[in-house]
Design a protein around this motif. Sequence first.
Motif, short mmCIF file in Angstrom:
data_model
loop_
_atom_site.label_atom_id
_atom_site.label_comp_id
_atom_site.label_asym_id
_atom_site.label_seq_id
_atom_site.Cartn_x
_atom_site.Cartn_y
_atom_site.Cartn_z
N THR A 72 0.84 -1.20 0.00
CA THR A 72 0.00 0.00 0.00
C THR A 72 0.88 1.25 0.00
OG1 THR A 72 -1.74 -1.21 1.14
CG2 THR A 72 -1.86 1.19 1.23
N GLN A 73 1.97 1.21 0.75
CA GLN A 73 2.91 2.34 0.72
C GLN A 73 3.55 2.49 -0.66
OE1 GLN A 73 5.42 1.29 4.05
NE2 GLN A 73 4.13 2.38 5.50
N ALA A 74 3.83 1.37 -1.32
CA ALA A 74 4.38 1.41 -2.68
C ALA A 74 3.39 2.08 -3.62
CB ALA A 74 4.72 0.00 -3.17
N ARG A 75 2.11 1.79 -3.43
CA ARG A 75 1.07 2.42 -4.25
C ARG A 75 1.07 3.93 -4.03
NH1 ARG A 75 -4.24 -0.70 -3.58
NH2 ARG A 75 -4.27 0.45 -1.63
N GLY A 76 1.28 4.35 -2.80
CA GLY A 76 1.39 5.78 -2.51
C GLY A 76 2.58 6.41 -3.21
N SER A 77 3.69 5.69 -3.26
CA SER A 77 4.88 6.20 -3.96
C SER A 77 4.64 6.31 -5.46
CB SER A 77 6.09 5.31 -3.67
OG SER A 77 6.45 5.41 -2.31
N LEU A 78 3.83 5.41 -6.00
CA LEU A 78 3.46 5.53 -7.42
C LEU A 78 2.69 6.83 -7.67
CD1 LEU A 78 2.26 1.94 -8.42
CD2 LEU A 78 4.14 3.22 -9.46
N SER A 79 1.75 7.12 -6.78
CA SER A 79 0.98 8.37 -6.91
C SER A 79 1.88 9.58 -6.77
CB SER A 79 -0.14 8.42 -5.86
OG SER A 79 -1.10 7.43 -6.12
N GLU A 80 2.81 9.51 -5.85
CA GLU A 80 3.75 10.62 -5.66
C GLU A 80 4.59 10.82 -6.93
OE1 GLU A 80 7.54 11.95 -2.89
OE2 GLU A 80 6.48 10.11 -2.39
N THR A 81 5.03 9.73 -7.53
CA THR A 81 5.82 9.81 -8.76
C THR A 81 5.02 10.48 -9.86
OG1 THR A 81 7.10 7.86 -8.13
CG2 THR A 81 7.10 8.46 -10.47
N LEU A 82 3.76 10.09 -10.02
CA LEU A 82 2.91 10.72 -11.03
C LEU A 82 2.76 12.21 -10.75
CD1 LEU A 82 1.13 10.66 -13.51
CD2 LEU A 82 -0.77 9.90 -12.04
N TYR A 102 4.06 8.08 -19.28
CA TYR A 102 4.40 7.68 -17.91
C TYR A 102 3.16 7.41 -17.07
CZ TYR A 102 9.24 8.50 -18.91
OH TYR A 102 10.50 8.41 -19.46
N ARG A 103 2.08 8.14 -17.31
CA ARG A 103 0.82 7.86 -16.62
C ARG A 103 0.36 6.43 -16.94
NH1 ARG A 103 -2.96 11.36 -14.66
NH2 ARG A 103 -2.12 13.11 -15.84
N ASN A 104 0.47 6.05 -18.21
CA ASN A 104 0.08 4.68 -18.61
C ASN A 104 0.98 3.64 -17.95
OD1 ASN A 104 -1.91 5.79 -20.23
ND2 ASN A 104 -0.76 5.54 -22.13
N ARG A 105 2.27 3.92 -17.90
CA ARG A 105 3.22 2.98 -17.28
C ARG A 105 2.93 2.82 -15.79
NH1 ARG A 105 6.08 -0.45 -18.85
NH2 ARG A 105 8.18 0.15 -18.35
N ILE A 106 2.68 3.94 -15.12
CA ILE A 106 2.38 3.91 -13.69
C ILE A 106 1.06 3.19 -13.43
CG2 ILE A 106 1.71 5.42 -11.75
CD1 ILE A 106 3.99 7.34 -12.78
N THR A 107 0.07 3.44 -14.27
CA THR A 107 -1.22 2.76 -14.13
C THR A 107 -1.05 1.25 -14.27
OG1 THR A 107 -2.43 4.70 -14.92
CG2 THR A 107 -3.55 2.57 -15.10
N GLU A 108 -0.20 0.83 -15.17
CA GLU A 108 0.05 -0.61 -15.35
C GLU A 108 0.71 -1.20 -14.10
OE1 GLU A 108 0.53 -4.49 -16.98
OE2 GLU A 108 -0.89 -2.86 -17.29
N VAL A 109 1.69 -0.51 -13.55
CA VAL A 109 2.32 -1.00 -12.32
C VAL A 109 1.28 -1.06 -11.20
CG1 VAL A 109 4.07 -0.55 -10.54
CG2 VAL A 109 4.63 -0.17 -12.96
N GLU A 110 0.45 -0.04 -11.10
CA GLU A 110 -0.58 -0.01 -10.06
C GLU A 110 -1.57 -1.16 -10.23
OE1 GLU A 110 -3.21 3.34 -7.80
OE2 GLU A 110 -3.07 3.50 -9.98
N ARG A 111 -1.93 -1.46 -11.46
CA ARG A 111 -2.85 -2.57 -11.74
C ARG A 111 -2.26 -3.89 -11.25
NH1 ARG A 111 -3.43 -6.56 -15.02
NH2 ARG A 111 -1.59 -6.09 -16.23
#
Length: 128
Positions: A72-82, A102-111
């Motif tokens: 869950t913290q990793a997911r927060g770091s993804l949002s911070e990166t975006l 990059y939004r698409n790449r981050i969304t894929e990691v989040e998925r």
Amino acid sequence: MVHEGYRSFEDLDVWKKAREVKNEIFQLVKTFPAEEKYRLIDQLVRSSRSVNAQIAEGHGKRTNPDKIKYCTQARGSLSETLNHLIDALDCSYINPEQLQYYRNRITEVERVLNGYIRYLKSLPQTTP
């Protein structure tokens, strides 16, 4: 001795995908102005690295709730990166097409990360 079925965090698809994005961002920030070295560049590198670090740290925890907490913290770091990438757009360091990439790449990691979290939640609860 390695427990049969044990996998390293390096074997996790989510960690591999996050690593790819982290490395792409590291190359991207090399194009930013030098005056951003200790500001936006540092923030982007740190937040993108944090995704992998949190996944790895969670993987090393003994209980599934602990593993989930770090994911869950990793997911927060993804949002911070975006968010930092949006800042880069606002400063004209990247263009809208780059941001969308990059939004698409981050969304894929989040998925994939959300799928991993669902998987961890489906497992029997472990005790320390």
